[in-house]
Every structure is written in structure tokens, then in C-alpha cells.
Design a protein around this motif. Structure first.
Motif, PDB file in Angstrom:
ATOM      1  N   SER A   1       0.843  -1.186   0.000  1.00  0.00           N
ATOM      2  CA  SER A   1       0.000   0.000   0.000  1.00  0.00           C
ATOM      3  C   SER A   1       0.883   1.241   0.000  1.00  0.00           C
ATOM      4  N   ILE A   2       0.243   2.403  -0.127  1.00  0.00           N
ATOM      5  CA  ILE A   2       1.015   3.652  -0.112  1.00  0.00           C
ATOM      6  C   ILE A   2       1.691   3.833   1.240  1.00  0.00           C
ATOM      7  N   GLY A   3       1.034   3.429   2.307  1.00  0.00           N
ATOM      8  CA  GLY A   3       1.659   3.496   3.624  1.00  0.00           C
ATOM      9  C   GLY A   3       2.893   2.616   3.706  1.00  0.00           C
ATOM     10  N   ASP A   4       2.817   1.414   3.127  1.00  0.00           N
ATOM     11  CA  ASP A   4       3.994   0.533   3.098  1.00  0.00           C
ATOM     12  C   ASP A   4       5.133   1.176   2.320  1.00  0.00           C
ATOM     13  N   LEU A   5       4.792   1.803   1.189  1.00  0.00           N
ATOM     14  CA  LEU A   5       5.827   2.420   0.361  1.00  0.00           C
ATOM     15  C   LEU A   5       6.467   3.606   1.085  1.00  0.00           C
ATOM     16  N   ARG A   6       5.669   4.380   1.811  1.00  0.00           N
ATOM     17  CA  ARG A   6       6.238   5.482   2.598  1.00  0.00           C
ATOM     18  C   ARG A   6       7.170   4.949   3.684  1.00  0.00           C
TER      19      ARG A   6
ATOM     20  N   ARG B   1      13.698  14.582  -9.521  1.00  0.00           N
ATOM     21  CA  ARG B   1      12.803  13.438  -9.478  1.00  0.00           C
ATOM     22  C   ARG B   1      11.900  13.510  -8.253  1.00  0.00           C
ATOM     23  N   GLY B   2      10.810  12.746  -8.314  1.00  0.00           N
ATOM     24  CA  GLY B   2       9.829  12.758  -7.250  1.00  0.00           C
ATOM     25  C   GLY B   2      10.313  12.052  -5.996  1.00  0.00           C
ATOM     26  N   PRO B   3       9.525  12.098  -4.912  1.00  0.00           N
ATOM     27  CA  PRO B   3       9.904  11.403  -3.677  1.00  0.00           C
ATOM     28  C   PRO B   3      10.105   9.905  -3.914  1.00  0.00           C
ATOM     29  N   ILE B   4      10.887   9.287  -3.052  1.00  0.00           N
ATOM     30  CA  ILE B   4      11.202   7.868  -3.237  1.00  0.00           C
ATOM     31  C   ILE B   4       9.936   7.020  -3.207  1.00  0.00           C
ATOM     32  N   TRP B   5       9.001   7.344  -2.315  1.00  0.00           N
ATOM     33  CA  TRP B   5       7.783   6.542  -2.241  1.00  0.00           C
ATOM     34  C   TRP B   5       6.990   6.644  -3.539  1.00  0.00           C
ATOM     35  N   LEU B   6       7.036   7.818  -4.195  1.00  0.00           N
ATOM     36  CA  LEU B   6       6.333   7.981  -5.467  1.00  0.00           C
ATOM     37  C   LEU B   6       7.002   7.145  -6.565  1.00  0.00           C
ATOM     38  N   GLN B   7       8.343   7.111  -6.575  1.00  0.00           N
ATOM     39  CA  GLN B   7       9.046   6.264  -7.533  1.00  0.00           C
ATOM     40  C   GLN B   7       8.732   4.794  -7.298  1.00  0.00           C
ATOM     41  N   LEU B   8       8.642   4.393  -6.025  1.00  0.00           N
ATOM     42  CA  LEU B   8       8.280   3.009  -5.716  1.00  0.00           C
ATOM     43  C   LEU B   8       6.848   2.706  -6.170  1.00  0.00           C
ATOM     44  N   ARG B   9       5.962   3.659  -5.989  1.00  0.00           N
ATOM     45  CA  ARG B   9       4.574   3.468  -6.424  1.00  0.00           C
ATOM     46  C   ARG B   9       4.501   3.272  -7.934  1.00  0.00           C
ATOM     47  N   ARG B  10       5.223   4.090  -8.659  1.00  0.00           N
ATOM     48  CA  ARG B  10       5.238   3.969 -10.118  1.00  0.00           C
ATOM     49  C   ARG B  10       5.848   2.632 -10.552  1.00  0.00           C
ATOM     50  N   ALA B  11       6.952   2.227  -9.878  1.00  0.00           N
ATOM     51  CA  ALA B  11       7.577   0.948 -10.198  1.00  0.00           C
ATOM     52  C   ALA B  11       6.624  -0.209  -9.913  1.00  0.00           C
ATOM     53  N   ASP B  12       5.854  -0.110  -8.835  1.00  0.00           N
ATOM     54  CA  ASP B  12       4.896  -1.159  -8.506  1.00  0.00           C
ATOM     55  C   ASP B  12       3.808  -1.245  -9.569  1.00  0.00           C
ATOM     56  N   ARG B  13       3.360  -0.111 -10.069  1.00  0.00           N
ATOM     57  CA  ARG B  13       2.342  -0.108 -11.120  1.00  0.00           C
ATOM     58  C   ARG B  13       2.876  -0.731 -12.405  1.00  0.00           C
TER      59      ARG B  13
ATOM     60  N   LEU C   1       1.600   9.756 -12.851  1.00  0.00           N
ATOM     61  CA  LEU C   1       2.696   9.346 -11.971  1.00  0.00           C
ATOM     62  C   LEU C   1       4.044   9.558 -12.651  1.00  0.00           C
ATOM     63  N   ARG C   2       4.133   9.220 -13.919  1.00  0.00           N
ATOM     64  CA  ARG C   2       5.398   9.371 -14.647  1.00  0.00           C
ATOM     65  C   ARG C   2       5.795  10.839 -14.754  1.00  0.00           C
ATOM     66  N   VAL C   3       4.832  11.712 -15.068  1.00  0.00           N
ATOM     67  CA  VAL C   3       5.142  13.145 -15.180  1.00  0.00           C
ATOM     68  C   VAL C   3       5.591  13.694 -13.831  1.00  0.00           C
ATOM     69  N   LEU C   4       4.881  13.348 -12.764  1.00  0.00           N
ATOM     70  CA  LEU C   4       5.262  13.834 -11.444  1.00  0.00           C
ATOM     71  C   LEU C   4       6.646  13.324 -11.038  1.00  0.00           C
ATOM     72  N   ASP C   5       6.908  12.058 -11.338  1.00  0.00           N
ATOM     73  CA  ASP C   5       8.196  11.475 -10.957  1.00  0.00           C
ATOM     74  C   ASP C   5       9.349  12.118 -11.724  1.00  0.00           C
ATOM     75  N   ARG C   6       9.237  12.216 -13.039  1.00  0.00           N
ATOM     76  CA  ARG C   6      10.360  12.673 -13.855  1.00  0.00           C
ATOM     77  C   ARG C   6      10.505  14.186 -13.891  1.00  0.00           C
ATOM     78  N   HIS C   7       9.438  14.914 -13.574  1.00  0.00           N
ATOM     79  CA  HIS C   7       9.491  16.392 -13.652  1.00  0.00           C
ATOM     80  C   HIS C   7       8.982  16.985 -12.335  1.00  0.00           C
ATOM     81  N   TRP C   8       9.518  16.499 -11.246  1.00  0.00           N
ATOM     82  CA  TRP C   8       9.069  16.964  -9.937  1.00  0.00           C
ATOM     83  C   TRP C   8       9.344  18.451  -9.750  1.00  0.00           C
ATOM     84  N   ASN C   9      10.497  18.922 -10.227  1.00  0.00           N
ATOM     85  CA  ASN C   9      10.819  20.348 -10.059  1.00  0.00           C
ATOM     86  C   ASN C   9       9.830  21.227 -10.823  1.00  0.00           C
ATOM     87  N   LEU C  10       9.466  20.800 -12.031  1.00  0.00           N
ATOM     88  CA  LEU C  10       8.482  21.592 -12.783  1.00  0.00           C
ATOM     89  C   LEU C  10       7.112  21.534 -12.117  1.00  0.00           C
ATOM     90  N   ALA C  11       6.770  20.372 -11.566  1.00  0.00           N
ATOM     91  CA  ALA C  11       5.492  20.260 -10.872  1.00  0.00           C
ATOM     92  C   ALA C  11       5.438  21.196  -9.669  1.00  0.00           C
TER      93      ALA C  11
END
Length: 620
Positions: free
Chosen positions: A6-11, A41-53, A83-93
Motif C-alpha cells: 500500500s502507499i503506507g507501506d511504500l512510505r 525526481r519525485g519522492p522515493i515513495w512515489l518512484q516506488l509506487r510507479r515501479a509497482d504499477r 505518476l510518470r510526469v510527477l516522478d520525472r518532472h518533480w521540479n516543474l510540478a
């Protein structure tokens, strides 16, 4: 295997990675600051979420997981685009978020201007705008300072090492284990890496390599374990910045457009499309500006295309003149394409020549690798033999053996010993059962492509008067027993074969364990468990030059010869072919495994170092 997190596990997993002993290195690796204050890049938990998807997360729990990343982090069809846009362009977001906050605050101030008055509304708007501008300016100033700092550091930086260059380039060209976190028992770490290998094969196939950056691994123990598990990049350093796990199969050669110089033809296609677009525009402008008749002006598409084509090569066509400002400006722009096309042709030619040199270099390296022993397969038939080899491998290797079931026959990867990747496989006894060496060894050779196959284990001795239990027989020759029994005579029909000459030469100089004697010579191979003193005497009389006998060597010989792989049988004496017991099996298996692994550790099977061209020698 744990359930989908879950997202809590990923955090929680991200927090554990940041809190690990090398957590700061992992954060810099996964979330670099390349364009200012805000991480790219986005937070580590967000990268893990994207990888899980995407199916790239190997999850054993918050304390044990790994994240794979595709070459250049390419998108997967059907995966979450947001998720991909947020992860790869976190600074722009973040910057867009700051601007949206500014708009919301501005709208609120305008909405309540009658309550707070126009003066406070104007001051509030100015303050919010100033804060937004300060955030943008600070971000850009930090980016420029960081760029200048990198440039200054590059001036005094020594020549980069192989592993440093690979660590920078590999994520764009290879699959990457971007993050690996494990805190727990070593065997659980081995299981995690085994699951990584299986997932990589499932996602990318058996012909892809895996790059493992050191800074993506959170603990020293796991870094050492990964370095031993993925050891195909020879950097000569104990702690390389990148380890590479070579593919199980030879990858198909890809010919990218940007690599071969073929993008010149794409450029020509683009110029042609631009010429057609220009001709359409020129015809419209000229037709709209002239009054009838319009003789001598490019008012039709064919005439306009002819006029644009001449302007591309800095010429004017006879009988055609463009009069409008926009048409003449288009003609000047068209003339720019000629020098650009020439420059593009030169660049593409350089790329093509580099591509040809690269192909030639790869061909030569492939030939060199084909002639060099790089992978060694050890084959055993009993649990006692397997335990002896694993014990000796632990003595010589840097990490525990990793058992793989990714496809085909189970294999222990013993790691890099003596400069060679050592594999261990256990087969069934004899040569006729469905799990015997006759069926298993061909599959192992096809899957792992070893340069040498060594059968290690136990055998019986034939000369009790001079041999001792625990002595080792090196089968320089193998005599396969296949007797034709007739009415009046018995005739031998089995092969008499010599082991691989390189292996015979190496074992001729092998140092045995203290107190152990080595008997090089003929070894009998018969798919019969001999436990009879009378039968033993028959064998001694019929084959007086034989030192002993065993049951699996014939299958190893036949399988290896068909695949063109060098082979040999090395076994310790555990009994005398009668009154069999298991008392000496452990001693015999250990002595044989010690002899083999000592020779491997002495770099007897390592690839020879390439000779250095004196003209390429660098001065300190």
C-alpha cells in the motif's frame, strides 16, 4: 513473497531507505538536483509506487525490496501517465504548484478587496508576486552556481575510471537496479537478488544486462553481496561505482538511427516536407497579392515548389519571381537549409564511421571472448558433493551462493572466484534417469554458455594397495564401459576419450590439499553401481591402466563434446567398489572440491588481460 504494498507501506519503505547507513547516497542517486534548489525526481515513495504499477518493484516487505528501471526510464504503455510526469518532472510540478498557489491567493485577495480595501489588496498582490519571483530567481541562481561549480571541479578532476563512466552511461542504455534495500538475514538477501533476476527475465527477456549502481544500494553488506552477484564488469576495484550482471543469452544487436548516422535521411525527409509546406504558403501569398494576370509569379503549387527548390540551392528559376515580402523571406529561410544539410551530412558521416569502428571493435571482442574461458560450470551428482563444493566456494568467494530457478535447471551462482564466474549444478546419479547428467548438462550448457565443464565428486578406487581413501583421481582419459556380451567373447564398444587439453594442462600443476595424493590417468565410467569384489577384480584385469570408476562422466563428456565445450572429471576415492559405506564420502568429496576450487582461485581459468598498446599508455 509479500502482497502488493500500500502507499503506507511504500512510505515506510522510503523512510527506511533514507535512514539506512548509505541513505544519503541513495537520495542523491534517485533524487538529484540538476536544475536548482528543487530535486528533479519525485519522492522515493512515489518512484516506488510507479515501479509497482509497472511491475518493476520486487517487494519482500518495507525492509527488503528492489526497484528496477528500464533503459532511459522509458514509459510503459498503459502505465500511469500522471505518476510518470510527477516522478520525472518533480521540479516543474513544484514550480507549477507555486504558480497555482499565487493565482489562488491573488483571486482570494481580489475577491475580498472590498473588505480589506484597495491598498492592502495591492500590497498583498505585490508581496505574493515578490515571493514567487524570489523563489524562481533563487532556483535559477542556485542552478547557475551549481553548473559553474561542476565545471570548476571538472578542470581538476583526474581521468574518469571505467566504473565511473559506466555509472553515468548505463542507466540510459541498460536495465538498472535503481534501488536495493535489505536489512535482515543473508539468505533473505540472496532470495531478493534471485527474484530480481527472475523479474528482469520476465520484463526484459534473457538477453538483457542489469546495471547495479553502488549508490542505489542502502547498506554496505548488500553492496558487497550485489558486487559479487553482478560481477561481469571487470574494473579491477573492490568497491566499483557500478556492477554489471551480464545477460544469460547473447543480446541481438540493435542499430539505432542516432547511432548509425541514418538520421541524415530523416533530415532529408524533413527538408522535403518543409519545402512542400513553403511551396503551399508561397503559392497562397502570391495568388492573394497579384491581380490577374499573374504571369511570371509562383501562384500555383508546382510553380511555387520549383521556386522554393531553386532557393534551397541558392538559385533563382528562369521566368519566376516572387514579389511579396513573406515569399521573399521564405526564400531566404530556404537558403539556410543548404549549409545545414551539408553540416548534417558531415555529422552523419562521422557517426557512421564511429558506428563502423564500434561494430569492428565488438566483433573483435566477441572473437576474443569466444577464445577466453570466462564461465565455469561445476557438476555434482549427490548432496554430499554439492555441500563440499559450496563449502569450498565460501572459503574462496566474497559472497554466499545464490540459487536461481529463473529457467531450466536450478543453478548455484558461486560468484567471481579467480576472475571467472563459477556455477554449480546438481544432476541425478547415473546417465539414464530423466534428471541425470545426460539430460541436464546439455540444457545447462545451452542456458549458461560455459567455457569449461568440470564433473566434481566421488568415485571408487581400483588399487587399494597404493591408493588411499580421500585421494583424488583426475580423469585425463575417460573409458566408457559398454560391453557387448556374446556366446564366445565379450567385446568393448565404449569410447576412450581424452579430456580437454587446457584442463589437463591446468590440473597437471594443481596443488592438492595437504596429505592428499592426486592420481591422473584413466577413469572408468559405467552406469552401474559397483559393489562387488569379484566384479572389481574383473574390471582391474580388463582395464589394468584404470585408476578408478564412477557413473556420470560419460554423460558429461558426450554433452560437452556436442556443444564444443572443454570438459574433465575430477573425483575423490570414497571406497574400493565393495562393502560400500558412506564413511569416506565427505572426505573424498571435500578433497576433490578443494583441488578444483584451489585451481580456480589461482586464476587458472580467468580471461587473459588484454595487452596494452604502448601508444595508449597514460603518464602519471
Amino acid at each position: 513473497m509479500a502482497e502488493r504494498p500500500s502507499i503506507g507501506d511504500l512510505r515506510a519503505a522510503a523512510r527506511r531507505a533514507r535512514a539506512a547507513e548509505s541513505g544519503s547516497d541513495v537520495v542523491r542517486q534517485l533524487r538529484p538536483r540538476t536544475l536548482g534548489l528543487i530535486r528533479t525526481r519525485g519522492p522515493i515513495w512515489l518512484q516506488l509506487r510507479r515501479a509497482d504499477r509497472d511491475g518493476r518493484l520486487i517487494w519482500h516487505g518495507p525492509g527488503s525490496y528492489a526497484m528496477l528501471r528500464r533503459p532511459a526510464d522509458r514509459a510503459v504503455e498503459g502505465s500511469g501517465r500522471l505518476l510518470r510526469v510527477l516522478d520525472r518532472h518533480w521540479n516543474l510540478a513544484i514550480m507549477v504548484g507555486e504558480f497555482l498557489i499565487f493565482l489562488v491567493v491573488a483571486c482570494v485577495l481580489v475577491a475580498i478587496r472590498r473588505t480589506i480595501g484597495p491598498t492592502w489588496t495591492w500590497l498583498g498582490l505585490e508581496l505574493v508576486e515578490l515571493l514567487l519571483l524570489l523563489a524562481v530567481v533563487a532556483d535559477q541562481v542556485v542552478a547557475l552556481l551549481a553548473l559553474a561549480g561542476r565545471g570548476l571541479r571538472a578542470l581538476g578532476r583526474p581521468r574518469p575510471r571505467v566504473d565511473q563512466v559506466a555509472a553515468e552511461q548505463a542507466p540510459f542504455e541498460q536495465w538498472t537496479m535503481a534501488l536495493c534495500h535489505h536489512i535482515g538475514r543473508p539468505e533473505q538477501g540472496h532470495a531478493l537478488l534471485a527474484d530480481v533476476a527472475r523479474r528482469l527475465t520476465a520484463l526484459g527477456g534473457a538477453d538483457v544486462a542489469l546495471a547495479c549502481p553502488r549508490d542505489g544500494i542502502t547498506t554496505r553488506d548488500m553492496r558487497a553481496r550485489v558486487a559479487a552477484w553482478a560481477d561481469d564488469l571487470d574494473t579491477g576495484r573492490p568497491d566499483p561505482e557500478l556492477s554489471l550482471r551480464a545477460p544469460r543469452q547473447l543480446p541481438a544487436r540493435s542499430h539505432r538511427v542516432t547511432e548509425t548516422g541514418a538520421f541524415f535521411f530523416l533530415w532529408l525527409g524533413g527538408v522535403a516536407a518543409m519545402a512542400f509546406a513553403m511551396a503551399t504558403s508561397v503559392a497562397g501569398w502570391e495568388r492573394g497579392a497579384c491581380a490577374s494576370p499573374c504571369a511570371g509569379r509562383p501562384v500555383t503549387f508546382p510553380a511555387a515548389l520549383e521556386w522554393v527548390g531553386h532557393r534551397l540551392i541558392w538559385q533563382y528559376p528562369d521566368g519566376l519571381t516572387a514579389e511579396t515580402f513573406w515569399s521573399r523571406s521564405t526564400g531566404l529561410i530556404a537558403g539556410v537549409f543548404l549549409p545545414m544539410t551539408i553540416a548534417m551530412a558531415v555529422v552523419c558521416l562521422v557517426f557512421y564511421l564511429r558506428y563502423r569502428r564500434k561494430l569492428t571493435g565488438e566483433y573483435r571482442r566477441a572473437i576474443d571472448e569466444a577464445l577466453r574461458p570466462r564461465r565455469l560450470l561445476l557438476v555434482v551428482a549427490t548432496p554430499v558433493e554439492r555441500a563440499a563444493v559450496l563449502a569450498q566456494a565460501r572459503r574462496h568467494g566474497d559472497a554466499e551462493a545464490v540459487l536461481e530457478f529463473s529457467e531450466g535447471h536450478p543453478v548455484y551462482r558461486l560468484g567471481l572466484i579467480g576472475g571467472v564466474d563459477v556455477l554449480l549444478a546438481q544432476v541425478g546419479m547415473g546417465i539414464t534417469s530423466p534428471v541425470s547428467a545426460a539430460y541436464s548438462v546439455p540444457r545447462l550448457i545451452d542456458e549458461w554458455h560455459p567455457s569449461h565443464v568440470i564433473m566434481v565428486g566421488i568415485c571408487f578406487g581400483l588399487h587399494e594397495e597404493r591408493q588411499r581413501l580421500g585421494d583424488v583421481i583426475v580423469g585425463r582419459q575417460l573409458r566408457v564401459i559398454n560391453v557387448r556380451a556374446g556366446e564366445t567373447e565379450d567385446r568393448d564398444r565404449g569410447d576412450v576419450v581424452t579430456a580437454g587439453h587446457q584442463l589437463v594442462e591446468r590440473f597437471a600443476v594443481a596443488e592438492p590439499p595437504p596429505g592428499v595424493r592426486v592420481w591422473p590417468g584413466v577413469l572408468l565410467s559405467w552406469d552401474v553401481l559397483v559393489d562387488s569384489s569379484a566384479l572389481r577384480e574383473v574390471l582391474k584385469a580388463r582395464y589394468p591402466d584404470a585408476e578408478g570408476g564412477e557413473m556420470e562422466g560419460a554423460a558429461v563428456y558426450a554433452s560437452s563434446v556436442r556443444e564444443g565445450v572443454s570438459w574433465i572429471v575430477v573425483k575423490g576415492i570414497c571406497d574400493w567398489a565393495h562393502n560400500k559405506t558412506s564413511n569416506a564420502q565427505g572426505l573424498a568429496a571435500t578433497n576433490a572440491a578443494t583441488l578444483v576450487l584451489n585451481l580456480v582461485a589461482a586464476r587458472a581459468f580467468a580471461a587473459p588481460k588484454a595487452r596494452q598498446n604502448p601508444s595508449q599508455t597514460t603518464q602519471p
